[in-house]
Design a protein around this motif. Structure first.
Motif, PDB file in Angstrom:
ATOM      1  N   GLY A 151       0.816  -1.212   0.000  1.00 34.46           N
ATOM      2  CA  GLY A 151       0.000   0.000   0.000  1.00 34.46           C
ATOM      3  C   GLY A 151       0.846   1.257   0.000  1.00 34.46           C
ATOM      4  O   GLY A 151       2.076   1.224   0.149  1.00 34.46           O
ATOM      5  N   PRO A 152       0.194   2.413  -0.152  1.00 31.33           N
ATOM      6  CA  PRO A 152       0.913   3.685  -0.151  1.00 31.33           C
ATOM      7  C   PRO A 152       1.563   3.967   1.195  1.00 31.33           C
ATOM      8  O   PRO A 152       1.064   3.547   2.244  1.00 31.33           O
ATOM      9  N   THR A 153       2.671   4.685   1.168  1.00 33.48           N
ATOM     10  CA  THR A 153       3.351   5.077   2.398  1.00 33.48           C
ATOM     11  C   THR A 153       2.767   6.388   2.910  1.00 33.48           C
ATOM     12  O   THR A 153       1.919   7.016   2.268  1.00 33.48           O
ATOM     13  N   ALA A 154       3.249   6.812   4.082  1.00 34.67           N
ATOM     14  CA  ALA A 154       2.757   8.066   4.665  1.00 34.67           C
ATOM     15  C   ALA A 154       3.063   9.253   3.762  1.00 34.67           C
ATOM     16  O   ALA A 154       2.259  10.191   3.648  1.00 34.67           O
ATOM     17  N   LEU A 155       4.222   9.227   3.106  1.00 37.00           N
ATOM     18  CA  LEU A 155       4.578  10.328   2.209  1.00 37.00           C
ATOM     19  C   LEU A 155       3.604  10.441   1.041  1.00 37.00           C
ATOM     20  O   LEU A 155       3.370  11.537   0.540  1.00 37.00           O
ATOM     21  N   ASN A 156       3.052   9.311   0.610  1.00 38.18           N
ATOM     22  CA  ASN A 156       2.101   9.348  -0.494  1.00 38.18           C
ATOM     23  C   ASN A 156       0.825  10.095  -0.121  1.00 38.18           C
ATOM     24  O   ASN A 156       0.074  10.526  -1.007  1.00 38.18           O
ATOM     25  N   TYR A 157       0.561  10.244   1.168  1.00 32.34           N
ATOM     26  CA  TYR A 157      -0.588  11.019   1.618  1.00 32.34           C
ATOM     27  C   TYR A 157      -0.219  12.474   1.904  1.00 32.34           C
ATOM     28  O   TYR A 157      -1.061  13.364   1.786  1.00 32.34           O
ATOM     29  N   VAL A 158       1.034  12.718   2.278  1.00 29.56           N
ATOM     30  CA  VAL A 158       1.454  14.061   2.684  1.00 29.56           C
ATOM     31  C   VAL A 158       1.868  14.911   1.481  1.00 29.56           C
ATOM     32  O   VAL A 158       1.492  16.091   1.371  1.00 29.56           O
ATOM     33  N   LEU A 159       2.645  14.331   0.548  1.00 30.98           N
ATOM     34  CA  LEU A 159       3.212  15.116  -0.546  1.00 30.98           C
ATOM     35  C   LEU A 159       2.163  15.776  -1.447  1.00 30.98           C
ATOM     36  O   LEU A 159       2.337  16.947  -1.826  1.00 30.98           O
ATOM     37  N   PRO A 160       1.068  15.092  -1.830  1.00 24.34           N
ATOM     38  CA  PRO A 160       0.076  15.789  -2.657  1.00 24.34           C
ATOM     39  C   PRO A 160      -0.517  17.023  -1.974  1.00 24.34           C
ATOM     40  O   PRO A 160      -0.719  18.064  -2.615  1.00 24.34           O
ATOM     41  N   GLY A 161      -0.782  16.935  -0.657  1.00 24.34           N
ATOM     42  CA  GLY A 161      -1.290  18.100   0.062  1.00 24.34           C
ATOM     43  C   GLY A 161      -0.282  19.235   0.085  1.00 24.34           C
ATOM     44  O   GLY A 161      -0.642  20.412  -0.082  1.00 24.34           O
ATOM     45  N   MET A 162       0.996  18.891   0.285  1.00 21.49           N
ATOM     46  CA  MET A 162       2.040  19.915   0.255  1.00 21.49           C
ATOM     47  C   MET A 162       2.144  20.541  -1.134  1.00 21.49           C
ATOM     48  O   MET A 162       2.365  21.750  -1.274  1.00 21.49           O
ATOM     49  N   GLY A 163       1.977  19.713  -2.171  1.00 16.28           N
ATOM     50  CA  GLY A 163       2.029  20.239  -3.533  1.00 16.28           C
ATOM     51  C   GLY A 163       0.911  21.224  -3.810  1.00 16.28           C
ATOM     52  O   GLY A 163       1.138  22.299  -4.401  1.00 16.28           O
ATOM     53  N   LEU A 164      -0.311  20.906  -3.378  1.00  9.31           N
ATOM     54  CA  LEU A 164      -1.426  21.829  -3.565  1.00  9.31           C
ATOM     55  C   LEU A 164      -1.209  23.122  -2.781  1.00  9.31           C
ATOM     56  O   LEU A 164      -1.523  24.226  -3.270  1.00  9.31           O
ATOM     57  N   ALA A 165      -0.656  23.009  -1.569  1.00  9.14           N
ATOM     58  CA  ALA A 165      -0.395  24.197  -0.757  1.00  9.14           C
ATOM     59  C   ALA A 165       0.647  25.094  -1.423  1.00  9.14           C
ATOM     60  O   ALA A 165       0.490  26.328  -1.466  1.00  9.14           O
ATOM     61  N   LEU A 166       1.709  24.501  -1.956  1.00 11.47           N
ATOM     62  CA  LEU A 166       2.735  25.293  -2.625  1.00 11.47           C
ATOM     63  C   LEU A 166       2.181  25.957  -3.890  1.00 11.47           C
ATOM     64  O   LEU A 166       2.494  27.124  -4.172  1.00 11.47           O
ATOM     65  N   ALA A 167       1.376  25.226  -4.660  1.00  9.11           N
ATOM     66  CA  ALA A 167       0.785  25.811  -5.873  1.00  9.11           C
ATOM     67  C   ALA A 167      -0.088  27.004  -5.527  1.00  9.11           C
ATOM     68  O   ALA A 167      -0.073  28.030  -6.228  1.00  9.11           O
ATOM     69  N   LEU A 168      -0.865  26.905  -4.449  1.00 14.17           N
ATOM     70  CA  LEU A 168      -1.694  28.033  -4.019  1.00 14.17           C
ATOM     71  C   LEU A 168      -0.834  29.204  -3.570  1.00 14.17           C
ATOM     72  O   LEU A 168      -1.136  30.376  -3.888  1.00 14.17           O
ATOM     73  N   LEU A 169       0.267  28.929  -2.860  1.00 14.86           N
ATOM     74  CA  LEU A 169       1.171  29.984  -2.405  1.00 14.86           C
ATOM     75  C   LEU A 169       1.802  30.704  -3.589  1.00 14.86           C
ATOM     76  O   LEU A 169       1.909  31.942  -3.596  1.00 14.86           O
ATOM     77  N   LEU A 170       2.236  29.933  -4.609  1.00 20.52           N
ATOM     78  CA  LEU A 170       2.844  30.552  -5.784  1.00 20.52           C
ATOM     79  C   LEU A 170       1.833  31.371  -6.585  1.00 20.52           C
ATOM     80  O   LEU A 170       2.210  32.341  -7.257  1.00 20.52           O
ATOM     81  N   LYS A 171       0.577  31.004  -6.504  1.00 17.33           N
ATOM     82  CA  LYS A 171      -0.455  31.743  -7.242  1.00 17.33           C
ATOM     83  C   LYS A 171      -0.765  33.082  -6.577  1.00 17.33           C
ATOM     84  O   LYS A 171      -0.948  34.107  -7.262  1.00 17.33           O
ATOM     85  N   VAL A 172      -0.825  33.102  -5.248  1.00 16.80           N
ATOM     86  CA  VAL A 172      -1.167  34.342  -4.537  1.00 16.80           C
ATOM     87  C   VAL A 172       0.068  35.201  -4.269  1.00 16.80           C
ATOM     88  O   VAL A 172      -0.057  36.368  -3.892  1.00 16.80           O
ATOM     89  N   TRP A 173       1.260  34.631  -4.454  1.00 19.43           N
ATOM     90  CA  TRP A 173       2.510  35.379  -4.213  1.00 19.43           C
ATOM     91  C   TRP A 173       3.412  35.228  -5.437  1.00 19.43           C
ATOM     92  O   TRP A 173       4.345  34.429  -5.444  1.00 19.43           O
ATOM     93  N   PRO A 174       3.144  35.983  -6.511  1.00 21.17           N
ATOM     94  CA  PRO A 174       3.892  35.828  -7.774  1.00 21.17           C
ATOM     95  C   PRO A 174       5.389  36.070  -7.640  1.00 21.17           C
ATOM     96  O   PRO A 174       6.167  35.613  -8.482  1.00 21.17           O
TER      97      PRO A 174
END
Length: 386
Positions: free
Chosen positions: A25-48
């Motif tokens: 099955g998926p590891t703990a990182l497989n659950y954490v990294l997608p959330g971190m990726g979405l958070a970073l994408a949102l940060l880059l969008k609001v902070w050009p």
């Protein structure tokens, strides 16, 4: 379906080493990294000011982090897709994996097409790179490592022939034919030809899917040897489906920033064919999770499943990515060159002939893998010394 076991084995019971084991099955990182990726994408969008291309050390660090999280989200998407696939069964599981990777690839390519100057050959180079990396690099590793461990391996010859026949037809029609037509410019289809060929590609892939999932499903089924993984519980299946969607969303959201980072980085080098290197980098990024899964399956003596993953990914790429990119190019008014150069055309045809010969007997060995890998090395050399 009745299985033949050894002496004294009851019908329907696993024999020898054939028994169900708990999947990792998926590891703990497989659950954490997608959330971190979405958070970073949102940060880059609001902070050009943090976006790639901006001056300073922080934007550079943000670009590296975006690339790392995109890779992690891509690997996570395949891990969660594998959970969903084990619940759905084959061949639907493999289809889910290939469709997930195709969505990721189209997202990254579209983002790179929209970033900076027009890259008319980007789609061509990316699709060509996928075909070469899969049919020479990944397939070569699967054949070599599998044969070193199990001497000779068997495949469902009708199923592999189905993959190759559709892949060869689409590869020649979409990547070779554009350089020979009279209506469009050199290496391109006219708009009418492009629409027609996109329809042909999608229709032919649809016909292949029908044959794979309904008419001749048995031709694509694996002949299991060794352990089989137990299907996930309904709750694990639901969680895997949700996390698959989250992972794909993270990849799509980060692809624009990663595309900008790639193009800005490659602009610092005097490359003879930067689009070819960019296309190869995209292909490597996208195919890494499926490549690992295919090699692992081959090492477990599940070569048919391995080829289903690898060849299915390449077929979905050539059949779906080019029509999708054609639609995007028409919508944004950017041209798209599909016809391969002479050396690439030669390498593609050699790869197709080699694939036909390697799988023509229904049995593979280490020599087949070595030849595929040698052709892959030549392909890599031509990337930097065309």
């Amino acid at each position: 379906m009745r299985r033949q076991g050894g002496c004294g084995t009851a019908e329907g019971e696993p024999s020898g080493e054939e028994h169900s084991v708990k999947a990792s099955g998926p590891t703990a990182l497989n659950y954490v990294l997608p959330g971190m990726g979405l958070a970073l994408a949102l940060l880059l969008k609001v902070w050009p000011d943090l976006a790639p291309g901006a001056e300073g050390v922080v934007p550079g660090f943000a670009a590296i982090l975006a690339i790392a999280l995109l890779c992690g989200s891509a690997v996570s998407s395949v891990a969660h897709a594998d959970v969903v696939a084990r619940r759905l069964g084959q061949p639907y599981g493999v289809l889910l994996l290939t469709m997930s990777v195709t969505i990721i690839e189209v997202s990254v390519m579209a983002s790179m097409m929209l970033h900076g100057e027009n890259n008319p050959t980007l789609a061509r180079e990316s699709v060509f790179s996928v075909l070469m990396i899969v049919n020479t690099g990944i397939v070569g590793l699967c054949l070599l490592l599998g044969s070193l461990r199990h001497r000779e391996q068997t495949i469902q010859q009708q199923g592999v022939s189905g993959y190759l026949s559709v892949m060869i037809a689409l590869g020649v029609m979409l990547l070779v034919l554009p350089a020979e037509t009279h209506e469009g410019e050199t290496g391109t289809f006219s708009p009418r030809q492009l629409i027609f060929m996109s329809f042909v590609a999608v229709s032919l892939y649809g016909a292949f899917l029908y044959m794979q999932t309904v008419r001749y499903r048995e031709h694509f089924e694996n002949q299991p040897e060794g352990h089989s993984e137990a299907p996930p519980t309904p709750s694990a299946f639901a969680l895997g489906l949700v996390m698959l969607l989250v992972s794909l969303a993270a990849v799509v959201a980060l692809s624009k920033h990663v595309a900008a980072a790639f193009e800005d980085f490659l602009g610092n080098f005097a490359l003879a064919d930067p689009d070819a290197v960019t296309g190869a980098l995209i292909a490597l990024l996208i195919l890494l999770p499926e490549g690992i899964a295919a090699v692992r399956a081959a090492s477990r003596n599940h070569l048919q499943h391995s080829l289903n993953i690898a060849l299915g990914s390449a077929l979905a790429t050539v059949a779906l990515t080019i029509p999708a990119m054609a639609f995007i190019s028409v919508m944004i008014g950017h041209s798209m060159v599909l016809g391969l150069d002479t050396e690439d055309r030669t390498m593609l045809l050699v790869t197709f002939v080699l694939s036909i010969l390697s799988f023509g007997t229904g049995r593979t060995n280490a020599l087949n893998g070595v030849v595929h890998l040698i052709v892959f090395c030549v392909y890599v050399m031509l990337l930097f010394m065309p």
